[in-house]
Design a protein around this motif. Structure first.
Motif, PDB file in Angstrom:
ATOM      1  N   MET A   1      15.964  39.982   4.734  1.00  0.00           N
ATOM      2  CA  MET A   1      16.899  38.984   5.757  1.00  0.00           C
ATOM      3  C   MET A   1      18.503  39.566   4.243  1.00  0.00           C
ATOM      4  SD  MET A   1      15.083  35.780   7.411  1.00  0.00           S
ATOM      5  CE  MET A   1      16.558  35.571   8.305  1.00  0.00           C
ATOM      6  N   ASP A   2      18.315  39.641   3.321  1.00  0.00           N
ATOM      7  CA  ASP A   2      19.856  39.631   2.945  1.00  0.00           C
ATOM      8  C   ASP A   2      20.902  40.915   3.583  1.00  0.00           C
ATOM      9  OD1 ASP A   2      22.033  39.983   1.539  1.00  0.00           O
ATOM     10  OD2 ASP A   2      20.978  39.785  -0.538  1.00  0.00           O
ATOM     11  N   SER A   3      21.837  39.935   4.473  1.00  0.00           N
ATOM     12  CA  SER A   3      22.448  41.000   4.657  1.00  0.00           C
ATOM     13  C   SER A   3      23.542  42.102   4.195  1.00  0.00           C
ATOM     14  CB  SER A   3      23.419  40.202   6.361  1.00  0.00           C
ATOM     15  OG  SER A   3      23.705  39.529   4.626  1.00  0.00           O
ATOM     16  N   GLY A   4      24.070  41.727   2.970  1.00  0.00           N
ATOM     17  CA  GLY A   4      24.786  42.616   2.299  1.00  0.00           C
ATOM     18  C   GLY A   4      25.765  41.509   2.086  1.00  0.00           C
ATOM     19  N   ILE A   5      26.207  41.081   2.698  1.00  0.00           N
ATOM     20  CA  ILE A   5      27.917  40.377   3.007  1.00  0.00           C
ATOM     21  C   ILE A   5      28.071  40.187   1.417  1.00  0.00           C
ATOM     22  CG2 ILE A   5      27.192  38.142   3.256  1.00  0.00           C
ATOM     23  CD1 ILE A   5      28.944  37.419   4.791  1.00  0.00           C
ATOM     24  N   GLN A   6      27.585  39.531   0.347  1.00  0.00           N
ATOM     25  CA  GLN A   6      27.697  39.788  -1.000  1.00  0.00           C
ATOM     26  C   GLN A   6      29.028  41.059  -1.064  1.00  0.00           C
ATOM     27  OE1 GLN A   6      25.725  38.065  -3.380  1.00  0.00           O
ATOM     28  NE2 GLN A   6      24.992  35.827  -2.341  1.00  0.00           N
ATOM     29  N   ARG A   7      28.148  41.882  -1.722  1.00  0.00           N
ATOM     30  CA  ARG A   7      28.450  43.099  -2.070  1.00  0.00           C
ATOM     31  C   ARG A   7      29.790  43.655  -0.897  1.00  0.00           C
ATOM     32  NH1 ARG A   7      25.015  47.722  -3.980  1.00  0.00           N
ATOM     33  NH2 ARG A   7      26.121  46.305  -5.688  1.00  0.00           N
ATOM     34  N   TRP A   8      29.796  43.367   0.079  1.00  0.00           N
ATOM     35  CA  TRP A   8      30.827  43.787   1.233  1.00  0.00           C
ATOM     36  C   TRP A   8      31.998  43.180   0.871  1.00  0.00           C
ATOM     37  CZ3 TRP A   8      34.083  41.606   5.133  1.00  0.00           C
ATOM     38  CH2 TRP A   8      34.454  42.111   5.774  1.00  0.00           C
ATOM     39  N   ALA A   9      32.059  42.169   0.743  1.00  0.00           N
ATOM     40  CA  ALA A   9      32.803  40.923   0.784  1.00  0.00           C
ATOM     41  C   ALA A   9      33.700  41.310  -1.105  1.00  0.00           C
ATOM     42  CB  ALA A   9      32.957  39.732   0.760  1.00  0.00           C
ATOM     43  N   GLN A  10      32.473  41.625  -1.520  1.00  0.00           N
ATOM     44  CA  GLN A  10      33.846  42.284  -3.097  1.00  0.00           C
ATOM     45  C   GLN A  10      33.906  43.654  -3.077  1.00  0.00           C
ATOM     46  OE1 GLN A  10      32.228  40.164  -5.834  1.00  0.00           O
ATOM     47  NE2 GLN A  10      34.261  41.140  -6.334  1.00  0.00           N
ATOM     48  N   ASP A  11      33.877  44.365  -1.972  1.00  0.00           N
ATOM     49  CA  ASP A  11      33.901  45.009  -2.358  1.00  0.00           C
ATOM     50  C   ASP A  11      35.679  45.525  -1.689  1.00  0.00           C
ATOM     51  OD1 ASP A  11      32.420  46.959  -3.221  1.00  0.00           O
ATOM     52  OD2 ASP A  11      30.954  47.769  -1.560  1.00  0.00           O
ATOM     53  N   ARG A  12      35.442  44.798  -0.469  1.00  0.00           N
ATOM     54  CA  ARG A  12      37.402  44.968   0.362  1.00  0.00           C
ATOM     55  C   ARG A  12      37.880  43.798  -0.536  1.00  0.00           C
ATOM     56  NH1 ARG A  12      33.788  46.070   3.272  1.00  0.00           N
ATOM     57  NH2 ARG A  12      34.674  48.154   3.076  1.00  0.00           N
ATOM     58  N   TYR A  13      37.719  42.989  -1.376  1.00  0.00           N
ATOM     59  CA  TYR A  13      38.532  42.002  -2.820  1.00  0.00           C
ATOM     60  C   TYR A  13      39.109  43.469  -2.928  1.00  0.00           C
ATOM     61  CZ  TYR A  13      40.145  39.274  -5.689  1.00  0.00           C
ATOM     62  OH  TYR A  13      40.987  38.364  -6.902  1.00  0.00           O
ATOM     63  N   LYS A  14      38.284  44.396  -4.070  1.00  0.00           N
ATOM     64  CA  LYS A  14      37.983  45.584  -4.833  1.00  0.00           C
ATOM     65  C   LYS A  14      39.212  46.338  -3.999  1.00  0.00           C
ATOM     66  CE  LYS A  14      37.363  47.892  -8.933  1.00  0.00           C
ATOM     67  NZ  LYS A  14      37.389  47.740 -10.442  1.00  0.00           N
ATOM     68  N   TRP A  15      38.836  46.857  -3.275  1.00  0.00           N
ATOM     69  CA  TRP A  15      40.227  47.716  -1.894  1.00  0.00           C
ATOM     70  C   TRP A  15      41.288  46.756  -1.795  1.00  0.00           C
ATOM     71  CZ3 TRP A  15      43.422  47.267   1.981  1.00  0.00           C
ATOM     72  CH2 TRP A  15      43.246  49.149   2.900  1.00  0.00           C
ATOM     73  N   SER A  16      41.609  46.143  -2.222  1.00  0.00           N
ATOM     74  CA  SER A  16      42.503  45.027  -1.854  1.00  0.00           C
ATOM     75  C   SER A  16      43.520  45.258  -2.873  1.00  0.00           C
ATOM     76  CB  SER A  16      42.538  43.965  -1.167  1.00  0.00           C
ATOM     77  OG  SER A  16      41.927  43.333   0.040  1.00  0.00           O
ATOM     78  N   ILE A  17      42.686  44.920  -4.352  1.00  0.00           N
ATOM     79  CA  ILE A  17      43.528  45.144  -5.586  1.00  0.00           C
ATOM     80  C   ILE A  17      44.065  46.638  -5.904  1.00  0.00           C
ATOM     81  CG2 ILE A  17      42.437  45.126  -8.134  1.00  0.00           C
ATOM     82  CD1 ILE A  17      41.273  42.921  -7.902  1.00  0.00           C
ATOM     83  N   THR A  18      43.603  47.235  -6.035  1.00  0.00           N
ATOM     84  CA  THR A  18      43.780  48.913  -5.905  1.00  0.00           C
ATOM     85  C   THR A  18      44.596  48.739  -5.161  1.00  0.00           C
ATOM     86  OG1 THR A  18      41.171  49.297  -6.226  1.00  0.00           O
ATOM     87  CG2 THR A  18      43.113  50.925  -6.242  1.00  0.00           C
ATOM     88  N   ASN A  19      44.580  48.972  -3.957  1.00  0.00           N
ATOM     89  CA  ASN A  19      45.956  49.608  -2.833  1.00  0.00           C
ATOM     90  C   ASN A  19      46.834  48.463  -2.525  1.00  0.00           C
ATOM     91  OD1 ASN A  19      44.027  51.811  -2.134  1.00  0.00           O
ATOM     92  ND2 ASN A  19      42.562  50.248  -1.832  1.00  0.00           N
ATOM     93  N   ARG A  20      47.037  47.840  -3.092  1.00  0.00           N
ATOM     94  CA  ARG A  20      48.135  46.952  -2.535  1.00  0.00           C
ATOM     95  C   ARG A  20      49.763  46.801  -2.536  1.00  0.00           C
ATOM     96  NH1 ARG A  20      49.270  42.448  -7.359  1.00  0.00           N
ATOM     97  NH2 ARG A  20      49.961  40.952  -4.779  1.00  0.00           N
ATOM     98  N   GLN A  21      49.733  47.409  -3.630  1.00  0.00           N
ATOM     99  CA  GLN A  21      51.023  48.528  -3.562  1.00  0.00           C
ATOM    100  C   GLN A  21      51.199  49.134  -2.497  1.00  0.00           C
ATOM    101  OE1 GLN A  21      49.428  47.410  -6.122  1.00  0.00           O
ATOM    102  NE2 GLN A  21      50.911  46.354  -7.400  1.00  0.00           N
TER     103      GLN A  21
END
Lengths: 673, 335, 341
Positions: free
Chosen positions: A56-76
């Protein structure tokens, strides 16, 4: 538990119905069918699936973590940042900085005069004096300059909340579908722990003012939307018909009929927006605003309770000032108007503008920049010694009750542990089916489905490391649920008698009111840490903090419900020879039932808001999980998001359920649905 | 001026299928339980002539408020057509509908429907303002209409400062201000005290004489209907039970329901002299009454004299009425 | 008619009312005028300082005294000697990195690297938006601590082996931990291997998060007041050591296996915490923005004793961080003189 009473009364068939026998038989068949469905589901649940299955684990944790990582990398580099977030950030920072400069340039007497002038315009001389008095009080017990920074952040946030909220409210008043969607979104915004969106907000809006404004707007927006919507929907049918019958276009209808008639409700919304904004200001100062809220935090971090309390009272007084001047009641009874000197309304503005201008000019001429230190009063030392005394004398060896330590242990060992263990012992599907069944009894299939969906979604939130292994988010949710239920039960147990008492006695009401008013705006943080002084670290301290926060509104709403009962049935009871107690039990309480149940609904929201930050005193569970989204975003942002969403889901479920009790339709209405 | 054909209003899901179907005749409760529908108004047709006052009378829930709201589509009818002064309201587009509402028809509401945030003058000028009439002009016209309804120089008051009767005078003024051909009245006086109500009814009678309007008037008060109506429609369960002049309704009730309604109405109050007079003859006469006036106006004359009464129309004798004729009407009152 | 009479009366009332308002206003103004004298001229540190010009350099202060005094010392030196205004922003540790990344913070003078391996990797190694500014000087260490009276009564509890005995561990039991002993963690945002250490060493302890440093400090006060044993994660330097006697519990010495476990996060960590060499970090654009300030910050160093001395002014003597820094700067021109190159 408080669940029992409504469930029982809902199964009683006492109302006369006009339906034919065929229809009644039909309904009985459906009801038996439903019972069978729930029973079969429960049986299946017991046989299979004691634990939440891993698929039943939807994988939302990994998804959110990846979005966060993306934002860090691409914010400039990302265009979203360059063309949306960055300009927005600049604009917000610019607004707050200029507002702050303006307030400081007014000098403190100018600010006081401005508040008085607004109060005079909206609520007459009394509001002017109350507002100005409270504002002077800010300077007396707290620092005036950081307070101006807080005020600047508040002002910008409130304006933005209104600019967004009122149009949204207008649109949602015109579309039932939009209203439903917005309701879920706003509920989520209000219950979603601030910890969860703290880190993203930092990434999107940087530090200091811009993110603080964003956080405040997210939190303070809902009342602007809700009350605009409510105000417009409360416009009498006939007023709408009048507009249409004379050929008003849609816009004419809005501006010439609906908005003017909804004005008072929308102003109430403004007042609530301000109060919500003040409620969040301490947390927003975690973003480095350097304002009065940060003094509260800093004081607590260093165990300087007095300093934190003084700054907290400064915030309270500022909230009181704005509350008084934003809830003006210009249409006062005639007797009042005769007693107080009245100035025609169209004179007020010019006189006020002139007076404020005069004060500002004088203040600048004499350069009264800082609040005079001869007027300040240090409340932190007496508070510190009082706290010290309490800590030394109430924790242990108190006759009879044994001290707060004993209460704390009792709460954990005898109440919270059994409750939590019971919830964890039950197969998870039994809980889903069971609570859905309560929902079905209260409001029918729709509510049952909502509840089931909420709980099933919690089961998809995955697991997080802990206790040397992995722990299901579900288990944390049940831990939080047990704390919430205990806190609500305790709050009601304490607040209900007091509320009833205040509802029947004017004297008690008068005594309690100032305390309730202050408690309503006192930032939770101010007493969150001191609670630990008396109740040792852990869930007991968390539950106590929830209760402290939830009791005042519960008292207030219970008293209000009691007071709003019309006098004629009460008089009728007394004329038939009812004693005071009989009249209360048989007339006033039953008639106040709906209002009181809605009060419990509010209590619930207060408890949920506090149970999260209770993680800071060791309450653990979902609060701690979501706190980690802020405290270690680079590792645990995904976990925090999942934990925060679980809280939202729990909140929506409990909110819908308690609302259903407060406004439960009778059988007739239910039939027609 | 108003022409309504086969008008239906059905609430609930897929309302269209109920119109004209056998299900529409199911008992109210069963229809609702089985299909979730409620029929508010069924198969209504009517015509109101220019200058006529057409009264729709019924108890609450009979569908009369629905009917009057369908005339300008404040409520969308489920099916049927409504013509207002030749224009098809039911087929009108958005703009055409606005024009009809702004220029042709205006409405007076049960609970006055004054806008509390506006002064009386701005309330009365409301329709003109929506039309886009300039401020000075609309205020001047509104002031004139306020005078007409007997509230001169009160334009700057707010509605809450007025009594109920005064408020409804403002409501009336607001409806008159746009100078419509047709006025709709939705139980305008039901919230007023009996004395004030009577005064307002007189006001309508006076207005009718002074400004010729076509009026549709909803009421649950039979005596009001009889007093004001050229024709009366009795409504029950969403349909017209009977349509006729006051006399027809009282003298020849269509069914038991109407009969029960009109039982206590003194026949002499509604029956015109014309319906019981004999052929014109030479005098001498005890006095004269206008053709069209009610029988009771002749009662006094024949009671004090053995001679008959002359019925005149435009100065010409059109018939005679004797004591027997008068008594024949009064005798039925006790049956 | 009735209403218009009332209006007239109201208009009459105005004059009364206005006079009264004027009177109130006059009294208020008089009071204000009396208060105005209280004003003091803005204080300047010394007469020799340069005038402040140009864009401000922003330094982050994290919520502990050491961090605050570093920044204030740097502020005092840079403002006075370089004439560059310095802005202080109080912010938590993780937000500091976000600020360094987007230049809303120019530099931070005290980073505890053990908690920021991932941030170092992301911002310094990968993105390059933040640069390593060298060591601050003092070293710090996280560890397990108990109040001194615990070790006085049970000397075996000075080492982790003592906690293997369930009876001794149970001394630390609370309502929350039940049969087991309680291990208390303060702020969950701090670096922590404690849960792994407990599991991997097989100790009969339950890991409980107090939630905040303030809650942990309160727990220390209560433990000492009640003579109730307390086992917790704590660290040095910390001002609490000035007023509470705390003893560090020996943990197994750090091994390469533990270093690997810390890096990989595989959950097998079972050693003591490493020593933290406190470091400084800056936004990569600072040198271009203000080379003089950049050089001072790069050269900025304090010894453990120096930092403790300034922190002591704050935590022991009750000075503000700013006043403490100014006092120290006035007394030690030779130390900061070296930073100016």
């Amino acid at each position: 538990m408080s669940l029992a009473a409504p469930v029982m009364s809902s199964s009683v068939e006492s109302l006369p119905t006009h339906e034919s026998d065929a229809v009644r038989r039909d309904r009985m068949r459906r009801r038996n069918g439903s019972l069978a469905v729930f029973a079969v589901l429960a049986a299946l649940a017991v046989v299979f699936l004691r634990e939440v299955p891993s698929w039943m684990d939807s994988g939302i944790q990994r998804w959110a973590q990846d979005r966060y990582k993306w934002s860090i990398t691409n914010r400039q580099t990302s265009p979203v940042f360059r063309w949306l977030f960055n300009p927005l950030t600049d604009f917000l920072t610019w607004s707050v900085e200029h507002t702050e400069t303006l307030l400081l340039d007014l000098r403190w007497p100018g600010v006081v005069a401005l508040i008085a002038a607004i109060g005079w315009r909206t609520g007459g001389v009394q509001a002017a004096l109350a507002g100005a008095g409270a504002m002077v009080g800010v300077g007396v017990i707290a620092d005036f300059d950081p307070a101006m920074r807080t005020l600047a952040i508040m002002t910008v946030s409130v304006v933005i909340a209104l600019v967004i909220g009122i149009p949204l409210g207008v649109l949602s008043a015109r579309s039932d579908r939009l209203e439903r969607v917005l309701r879920v979104v706003l509920d989520t915004a209000q219950v979603l722990p601030i910890f969860v969106y703290f880190s993203p907000v930092q990434l999107f809006f940087g530090l200091k003012f811009a993110p603080a404004v964003v956080v405040t707007v997210v939190y303070a927006l809902p009342p602007a939307v809700r009350l605009t919507n409510l105000g417009l929907r409360q416009v009498p049918v006939v007023a709408n018909e009048v507009g249409h019958s004379f050929g008003a276009t849609s816009l004419q209808q809005l501006f010439k009929v609906q908005l003017p008639l909804a004005k008072n409700t929308i102003l109430l919304g403004l007042n609530q927006v301000i109060m919500m904004a003040f409620a969040i200001v301490v947390l927003a100062s975690l973003l480095g605003t350097g304002d009065l809220g940060q003094s509260v935090l800093a004081g607590l971090q260093k165990q300087h309770v007095g300093q934190a309390f003084a700054a907290g009272m400064g915030i309270v007084l500022m909230a009181v000032a704005l509350d008084r001047v934003s809830t003006g009641r210009p249409e006062r009874p005639l007797s009042r108007q005769n007693r107080l000197p009245a100035v025609p309304r169209n004179w007020i503005t010019p006189i006020s503008v002139a007076a404020v201008a005069l004060v500002v000019v004088l203040a600048n001429a004499f350069d009264w920049r800082r609040f005079p230190s001869s007027l300040t009063y240090d409340i932190s030392s007496p508070i510190d010694s009082a706290v010290d005394w309490v800590q030394r004398n109430l924790r242990k060896d108190v006759p009879i009750i044994g001290g707060t330590q004993a209460i704390s242990d009792f709460l954990v060992i005898r109440v919270l542990n059994p409750m939590k263990e019971f919830l964890l012992w039950l197969p998870w599907l039994v809980i889903v089916v069971g609570i859905a069944f309560i929902g079905w009894l209260s409001r029918g299939w729709r509510l049952a489905a909502t509840i089931a969906v909420c709980l099933l979604l919690i089961a998809t939130m995955g697991t997080i490391p802990g206790g040397g292994g992995q722990i299901q988010m579900w288990d944390h949710a049940m831990d939080t649920l047990s704390q919430v239920l205990v806190a609500i039960a305790l709050s009601v147990l304490i607040a209900f008698p007091l509320g009833v008492w205040a509802g029947r006695s004017d004297a008690v009401h008068r005594v309690l009111r100032p305390f309730l008013d202050i408690a309503q705006v006192l930032p939770q943080f101010v007493y969150l840490i001191p609670v630990v002084f008396l109740f040792s670290i852990g869930r007991a301290a968390g539950v106590v903090a929830c209760v402290v926060y939830a009791v005042p509104p519960c008292i207030r709403l219970t008293a209000l419900g009691m007071r709003e009962v019309p006098t004629s049935p009460r008089e009728a009871a007394i004329s038939f020879g009812a004693t005071g107690g009989q009249e209360m039990r048989r007339v006033q309480l039953p008639l106040a039932r709906k209002a009181i149940l809605l009060g419990i609904n509010q209590t619930l929201l207060m408890v949920l808001a506090t149970v999260i930050i209770a993680a800071l005193v060791g309450a653990g569970a979902l609060g701690l999980v979501s706190y980690e989204a802020t405290s270690k975003p680079n590792l645990k942002f995904g976990q925090g998001v999942a934990g925060g969403l679980s809280i939202v889901l729990l909140a929506i479920m409990l909110d819908r359920l308690t609302q259903a009790w407060g406004t439960r339709p009778n059988r007739e209405e239910k039939q027609s649905r | 001026m108003i022409s309504v054909r086969d008008l239906w209003k059905v609430y609930g899901p897929r309302a269209q299928r109920i119109v004209g179907a056998a299900e529409a005749d199911l008992p109210r409760g069963d229809l609702q339980a089985r299909f979730g529908n409620v029929v508010a108004m069924r198969d209504i047709s009517l015509d109101v002539a220019p200058g006529e006052v057409f009264v729709v009378m019924g108890l609450s829930g009979s569908g009369k408020s629905t009917l009057i709201r369908c005339i300008t589509r404040l409520i969308e009818p489920t099916s049927g057509t409504v013509l207002v002064d030749g224009a098809d309201v039911t087929a009108a587009g958005k703009d055409e509908l606005l024009q009809i509402r702004r220029h042709k028809v205006s409405m007076v509401f049960q609970h006055f429907g004054l806008l509390p945030h506006r002064t009386l003058l701005d309330n009365v000028a409301f329709g003109l303002e929506l039309r886009g009439v300039g401020k000075a002009e609309r205020r001047e016209r509104a002031g004139g209409v306020l005078e007409l309804v007997g509230l001169p120089s009160m334009g700057d008051y707010k509605p809450h400062q007025l009594s109920g009767g005064q408020q409804q005078r403002v409501g009336l003024a607001r409806a008159l201000a746009t100078n419509p051909d047709i006025m709709l009245f939705d139980e305008p006086f039901s919230a007023l005290d009996p004395l004030i109500r009577r005064e307002m009814q007189d006001e309508i009678v006076r207005l009718r004489r002074e400004v010729s309007k076509t009026m549709m008037f909803i009421t649950h008060d039979l005596s009001e209907a009889l007093r004001l109506g050229d024709r009366i429609a009795i409504m029950r369960d969403g349909r017209f039970v009977q349509v006729g002049t006051p006399a027809e309704v009282v003298m020849e009730p269509a069914d038991e329901y109407v009969a029960n309604f009109v039982r206590d109405v003194p026949r002499s109050h509604v029956v015109p002299v014309d319906s019981v007079m004999g052929p014109a003859s030479e005098g001498p006469f005890a006095g004269e009454v206008e053709s069209g006036s009610k029988v009771r106006e002749a009662v006094g004359l024949v009671a004090h004299s053995d001679l008959p009464v002359r019925v005149v129309s435009g100065g010409r004798t059109v018939g005679t009425l004797d004591r027997v004729g008068v008594l024949s009407v009064i005798a039925t009152e006790e049956s | 008619m009735l209403v218009s009479r009332k209006l007239n009366k109201g208009e009459y009332m105005i004059f009364n009312g206005k006079k009264r308002h004027l009177a109130v206003a006059a009294v208020m103004l008089a009071t204000l005028a009396a208060c105005g004298d209280d004003e003091k001229a803005a204080t300047t540190a010394s007469g020799d300082c340069k005038e402040l010009t140009g864009d401000a350099v922003t330094l982050a202060v994290n919520p502990w005294t050491g961090s605050a005094v570093n920044a204030q010392v740097a502020k005092a030196v840079i403002e006075c000697q370089l004439g560059t205004p310095v802005e202080i922003i109080e912010i938590d540790e993780y937000a500091t990195w976000v600020g360094l990344d987007d230049a809303s913070i120019d530099a931070v003078l005290e980073v505890w690297p053990s908690g920021h391996a991932a941030d170092y990797q992301t911002y310094i190694t990968e993105k390059g938006t933040v640069i390593d500014l060298g060591l601050l000087g003092p070293s710090a260490k996280i560890g397990w601590y108990v109040p001194k009276f615990v070790v006085d009564e049970h000397p075996e509890l000075a080492s982790w082996e003592g906690f293997q005995d369930p009876a001794l561990a149970a001394l630390f039991g609370t309502a929350e931990s039940g049969e087991l002993g309680q291990f208390t963690m303060g702020d969950p945002s701090y670096v922590t291997f404690d849960e792994q250490i407990i599991a991997n060493l097989g100790l009969p302890l339950k890991y409980v998060v107090a939630g905040s440093e303030a809650a942990l400090l309160t727990a220390i006060d209560q433990a000492i007041a009640d003579n109730q044993p307390l086992l917790m994660q704590f660290w040095k330097p910390h001002w609490k050591h000035l007023e509470a006697e705390l003893v560090e519990v020996a943990l197994p010495a750090i091994t390469p296996a533990c270093e690997a476990a810390a890096a990989s996060g595989d959950g097998t960590y079972a050693c003591d915490y490493p020593v933290d060499e406190l470091m400084k970090a800056a936004n990569a654009g600072l040198e271009a923005k203000n080379a003089a300030a950049f050089n001072v910050l790069k050269a900025f160093q304090l010894t453990t004793d120096q930092q403790s001395e300034i922190a002591g002014y704050v935590d022991r003597d009750g000075l503000t961080a700013q006043a403490a820094a100014e006092k120290w700067v006035a007394d030690n021109p030779d130390v900061w003189g070296a930073w100016l190159g």
